[in-house]
Design an enzyme around this catalytic site. Sequence first.
Site, PDB file in Angstrom:
ATOM      1  N   CYS A   1     -34.334   7.585  16.225  1.00 40.00           N
ATOM      2  CA  CYS A   1     -33.153   7.644  16.298  1.00 40.00           C
ATOM      3  C   CYS A   1     -32.465   6.343  17.102  1.00 40.00           C
ATOM      4  O   CYS A   1     -33.063   5.898  17.871  1.00 40.00           O
ATOM      5  CB  CYS A   1     -32.523   8.816  17.146  1.00 40.00           C
ATOM      6  SG  CYS A   1     -32.874  10.368  16.355  1.00 40.00           S
TER       7      CYS A   1
ATOM      8  N   CYS B   1     -32.543   6.282  21.081  1.00 39.67           N
ATOM      9  CA  CYS B   1     -33.983   6.276  21.645  1.00 39.67           C
ATOM     10  C   CYS B   1     -34.896   5.488  21.163  1.00 39.67           C
ATOM     11  O   CYS B   1     -36.073   5.744  21.152  1.00 39.67           O
ATOM     12  CB  CYS B   1     -34.349   7.909  21.195  1.00 39.67           C
ATOM     13  SG  CYS B   1     -33.342   8.954  22.111  1.00 39.67           S
TER      14      CYS B   1
ATOM     15  N   CYS C   1     -32.082  17.735  22.782  1.00 42.52           N
ATOM     16  CA  CYS C   1     -31.580  17.132  21.794  1.00 42.52           C
ATOM     17  C   CYS C   1     -32.557  17.209  20.323  1.00 42.52           C
ATOM     18  O   CYS C   1     -32.130  17.188  19.325  1.00 42.52           O
ATOM     19  CB  CYS C   1     -31.180  15.635  22.157  1.00 42.52           C
ATOM     20  SG  CYS C   1     -30.194  14.768  21.073  1.00 42.52           S
ATOM     21  N   CYS C   2     -33.686  16.612  20.752  1.00 43.31           N
ATOM     22  CA  CYS C   2     -34.549  16.748  19.551  1.00 43.31           C
ATOM     23  C   CYS C   2     -35.021  18.177  19.071  1.00 43.31           C
ATOM     24  O   CYS C   2     -35.085  18.299  17.885  1.00 43.31           O
ATOM     25  CB  CYS C   2     -36.273  16.280  19.996  1.00 43.31           C
ATOM     26  SG  CYS C   2     -36.410  14.375  20.036  1.00 43.31           S
TER      27      CYS C   2
ATOM     28  N   CYS D   1     -41.245  13.862  19.367  1.00 38.51           N
ATOM     29  CA  CYS D   1     -40.066  14.648  19.230  1.00 38.51           C
ATOM     30  C   CYS D   1     -40.098  16.117  19.116  1.00 38.51           C
ATOM     31  O   CYS D   1     -39.122  16.778  19.630  1.00 38.51           O
ATOM     32  CB  CYS D   1     -39.197  14.282  17.766  1.00 38.51           C
ATOM     33  SG  CYS D   1     -40.081  14.578  16.538  1.00 38.51           S
TER      34      CYS D   1
HETATM   35  S1  SF4 Z   1     -34.748  11.032  19.224  1.00 39.09           S
HETATM   36 FE1  SF4 Z   1     -32.997  10.964  20.765  1.00 39.09          FE
HETATM   37  S2  SF4 Z   1     -31.170  11.031  19.609  1.00 39.09           S
HETATM   38 FE2  SF4 Z   1     -32.933  11.696  18.160  1.00 39.09          FE
HETATM   39  S3  SF4 Z   1     -32.824  13.789  18.268  1.00 39.09           S
HETATM   40 FE3  SF4 Z   1     -34.590  13.159  19.957  1.00 39.09          FE
HETATM   41  S4  SF4 Z   1     -33.213  12.780  21.896  1.00 39.09           S
HETATM   42 FE4  SF4 Z   1     -31.656  13.107  20.149  1.00 39.09          FE
END
Ligand code: SF4
Length: 256
Positions: free
Chosen positions: A215, A218, A134-135, A241
């Site tokens: 985010c 998270c 996701c990151c 991240c």
């Molecule tokens: S901090 Fe969480 S929501 Fe944001 S990009 Fe990374 S995994 Fe995704």
Amino acid sequence: MLKASTLLPKEGSARERLETTKSRAAELLDSVRNLSTHDALVRLIEDEFKGRVALVSSFGTESAILLHLVAQVNPNTPVIFMDTGKLFGETHRYRRQLTEFLGLTDVRQILPEEAKVSEKDPKGILWNQDTDMCCWVRKVEPMNRALDDLDAWISGRKRFQSVTRAKLELVEAEGSRIKINPLAYWERDEITAYFNKYNLPRHPLEADGYPSVGCMPCTDRVEPGEDPRSGRWKNQDKTECGIHFLDTGAARNKTA
Ligand code: SF4
């Protein structure tokens, strides 16, 4: 004087480029190590990397300091803001507030690539299944694009933030780019004093128990006395991240 942008390598293997950039970073570090933070930024932004450097900011709880310092040097310096699509509304409001307060003229809101989001995170819940991926989709890949034609970028990391940042230097090499960490040697009480001295606006979530804001899915509240970053990816071994490992390929690892 030759500018760094003419000296940084564009060709050769990743290892060769890293070695050349490391030696340039060491030269630059020697030239700014004993300057004030302001004077070091003048040297690096206005002389060495004029037009080839950007500040990367999350508009988090301590971001106002570096944004203020850079705005004093040149408010037209590009500011790269990674809009992951998962940020708090408060962060967006704070970005608008600080942008106006500091007179920043080039804040760039960088979004994830739509096709990649559709492919990897069609339901928008990848954060709940694979935070590294996701990151990667929402931060690392867009950041790579945003930095593509730049030779250097400015980060707000500090030594006191974590053990893994304890040896951070003001200037370091990252692949074929230079990374500038103007606050590397600052202590926590200097941060507070600077906020007070310049009456800088605070992130609205800070007073609500969020000393570090990323985010929304998270980021958790932190109890008084806990590590300020312990609310990020709480109960996971992930601590970064990945944007600080852009050229190393480590961004997909759960690496500190
Ligand atoms: S901090 Fe969480 S929501 Fe944001 S990009 Fe990374 S995994 Fe995704």
